[in-house]
Design a protein around this motif. Structure first.
Motif, PDB file in Angstrom:
ATOM      1  N   GLY A 490     -57.246 -13.612  20.216  1.00  0.00           N
ATOM      2  CA  GLY A 490     -58.616 -13.893  19.798  1.00  0.00           C
ATOM      3  C   GLY A 490     -58.778 -13.825  18.299  1.00  0.00           C
ATOM      4  N   ALA A 491     -58.164 -12.803  17.685  1.00  0.00           N
ATOM      5  CA  ALA A 491     -58.254 -12.672  16.234  1.00  0.00           C
ATOM      6  C   ALA A 491     -57.557 -13.825  15.530  1.00  0.00           C
ATOM      7  N   ASN A 492     -56.396 -14.230  16.029  1.00  0.00           N
ATOM      8  CA  ASN A 492     -55.672 -15.340  15.405  1.00  0.00           C
ATOM      9  C   ASN A 492     -56.464 -16.645  15.494  1.00  0.00           C
ATOM     10  N   ALA A 493     -57.135 -16.850  16.621  1.00  0.00           N
ATOM     11  CA  ALA A 493     -57.941 -18.063  16.768  1.00  0.00           C
ATOM     12  C   ALA A 493     -59.116 -18.042  15.799  1.00  0.00           C
ATOM     13  N   ALA A 494     -59.751 -16.888  15.645  1.00  0.00           N
ATOM     14  CA  ALA A 494     -60.877 -16.795  14.714  1.00  0.00           C
ATOM     15  C   ALA A 494     -60.414 -17.031  13.277  1.00  0.00           C
ATOM     16  N   ARG A 495     -59.280 -16.455  12.919  1.00  0.00           N
ATOM     17  CA  ARG A 495     -58.762 -16.655  11.560  1.00  0.00           C
ATOM     18  C   ARG A 495     -58.455 -18.134  11.305  1.00  0.00           C
ATOM     19  N   ALA A 496     -57.877 -18.800  12.317  1.00  0.00           N
ATOM     20  CA  ALA A 496     -57.561 -20.224  12.155  1.00  0.00           C
ATOM     21  C   ALA A 496     -58.844 -21.043  11.993  1.00  0.00           C
TER      22      ALA A 496
END
Length: 527
Positions: A490-496
């Motif tokens: 979830g965090a990686n998707a938000a950062r992207a």
């Protein structure tokens, strides 16, 4: 709306929180009537006995820089002992947060294994900060990866690389002499769908065992639901909104860009991003469709492999579990039903598509870890075991396997059955009905095997949350770094999504990612 998040599992809620922190307006659409996905609690056995319905014990969540950075309002509890592996002959190998206690337990199995465990832990403690940061960062983990490389230097990096691909059985044999420490590590590897002799299984056992030594395997006071409640409360306090019983039927795409979603309740538009906390096959094949995907990617999805199925039993026990070996009584988590040879036999049956005649159980004593789970002097307990991955299981096969599981427990705790005041069984189909992302009872969003990790997760590509559709991001356990309650996908998707939206560099980001996708999915000779 700036962003729409599909799914209110913990990864979806993490992503929504991070976008809300950046000032975005966020709407989460959840298919079921409640949030949390596989991070929920409920009363399913008997009045007064709280059960964690799916996930329970959270070493990854406790250690995760993602969840730690959200500063969630959670109180953590620890059982007296982290983990006990109970051998068929009744001996017990125990991990305790006190290193001296753990070492003494391992020493009983082989002279020198206590010091060997200390040495392995000292090595881990020196690496854990950068290693854990690398694990949860977007792939490739540039900053934390470089820091780790500087720390271990070339020789250390080569040996660490070897350790990352070793089977659990081989790693345990190289590190220890006795069966106790070896089983403590190897049993942890079987929290995934990997067998003791599978390449890459050793790193999972090493990770979970060493986290247990370092931080324990804690639980939230009041149950797993507290994690979900904290994420929901935090999101809503920042203006985020969740709509329940709103399954998404389609991602809306215009000119190769995600612009919203369609559900039974109508169309919802997103001006900046759509993030999907759903399994990769559901996103790409059902919500997007082959029209918008590279043909090579559609072919690759045919080879996507789920992790194994699961059957889980919760019991309300009117008293303490009558363990033959009282050393087990203080453990939050108990592994039982197999020695090293037994673990391999169990895994071989699963690989052949058969129900293991002697199931290996992973068991949680929830009241021992958190007294709020049941009345004083009683125990709320669960156990699960893996099954071959199938969508449909005949009721009689499930009932027979429940009997096998309870026979294993009765053998190690005679009289257990007489104390049971209530029971709930979740077969694979029940797990999927409760949470559609648990397809066939698969808990990890796809196998943990080495061929479906890093840049191979969920299919060979970039190993990132970015998809071939602009402004659409995969935020589920099907994406790197995979299953577990830690919020990484979830965090990686938000950062992207945030990187794609930056005013000065967002368009460059789009072009670079697009070129990388074209390269990854171009037609080649290797099928």
């Amino acid at each position: 709306m700036d962003a729409i998040v599909i799914g209110a599992g913990h990864n979806g809620l993490v992503a929504a929180n991070l976008l809300a922190d950046a000032g975005w307006s966020v709407l989460v659409l959840e298919a079921t009537p409640q949030p949390g996905g596989a991070v929920r609690s409920g009363f399913v056995t008997a009045p007064g006995y709280l059960s964690d319905l799916f996930s329970s014990f959270f070493p990854l969540g406790f250690a995760s820089p993602v969840l730690h950075g959200l500063d969630l309002d959670i109180t953590w509890r620890h059982a007296p002992d982290v983990l006990t592996h109970l051998l068929p002959d009744g001996r017990a190998a125990t991990i305790n947060r006190d290193l001296d206690v753990t070492a003494a337990s391992m020493e009983q199995f082989a002279p020198g294994d206590g010091e060997r465990w200390r040495r392995v832990y000292r090595e881990w403690a020196g690496l854990s900060g950068n290693l854990v940061a690398s694990l949860f960062a977007p792939f490739p983990p540039v900053r934390a990866g470089l820091a780790l490389a500087r720390q271990v230097r070339v020789a250390g990096a080569l040996r660490l690389g070897r350790r990352l691909v070793l089977p659990a059985r081989q790693l345990a044999a190289e590190l220890f002499r006795g069966e106790g420490a070896a089983l403590a590590l190897t049993g942890c590897a079987l929290h995934t769908d990997l067998a003791p002799d599978d390449a890459g299984s050793g790193v999972f056992g090493w990770l979970l065992a060493m986290l247990g030594q370092e931080v324990g395997w804690p639980v939230p006071a009041g149950g797993a639901q507290r994690i979900t409640d904290a994420l929901v409360s935090r999101l809503e306090s920042r203006g985020g909104r969740i709509v329940y019983s709103a399954p998404v039927e389609r991602v809306l795409i215009a000119r190769g860009r995600a612009v919203g979603v369609r559900s039974a309740g109508g169309d919802y538009r997103a001006t900046r991003a759509v993030l999907a906390d759903v399994p990769a096959p559901a996103l790409y094949l059902d919500l997007v469709g082959p029209r918008w995907l590279p043909p090579r990617m559609v072919e690759d999805l045919e080879h996507f492999r789920w992790d194994g199925g699961t059957i889980k039993i919760d019991w309300a026990v009117d008293g303490r579990i009558p363990w033959r070996n009282p050393a087990v009584a203080g453990a939050g988590t108990v592994h039982l039903g197999a020695d090293m040879a037994g673990l391999s036999r169990y895994a071989a049956h699963l690989a052949a598509g058969d129900l293991p005649p002697d199931p290996f159980l992973l068991l949680g004593q929830m009241t021992t870890a958190d007294p709020s789970h049941s009345p004083a002097g009683t125990e709320s307990v669960w156990a699960y075991t893996h099954l071959p991955h199938r969508r449909d299981w005949p009721a009689d096969e499930i009932a027979a396997h429940v009997e096998r599981m309870e026979a294993v427990l009765e053998d190690h705790a005679p009289g257990f059955g007489k104390l049971v005041a209530g029971r709930n069984v979740f077969a694979p189909g029940d797990l999927e009905r409760e949470n559609p992302s648990l397809v066939g009872g698969a808990l990890g969003g796809g196998t943990s095997a080495a061929y479906q990790q890093l840049f191979l997760r969920p299919v060979p590509g970039l190993g990132r949350a970015d998809t071939p559709v602009d402004r659409l991001f995969l935020a589920s356990a099907s994406a790197h770094p995979g299953g577990g309650v830690h919020g990484g996908p979830g965090a990686n998707a938000a950062r992207a999504a945030l990187a794609r939206n930056r005013r000065l560099t967002g368009d460059l980001y789009r072009r670079v990612i697009g070129a990388a996708h074209r390269t990854a999915y171009e037609t080649g000779t290797l099928r």
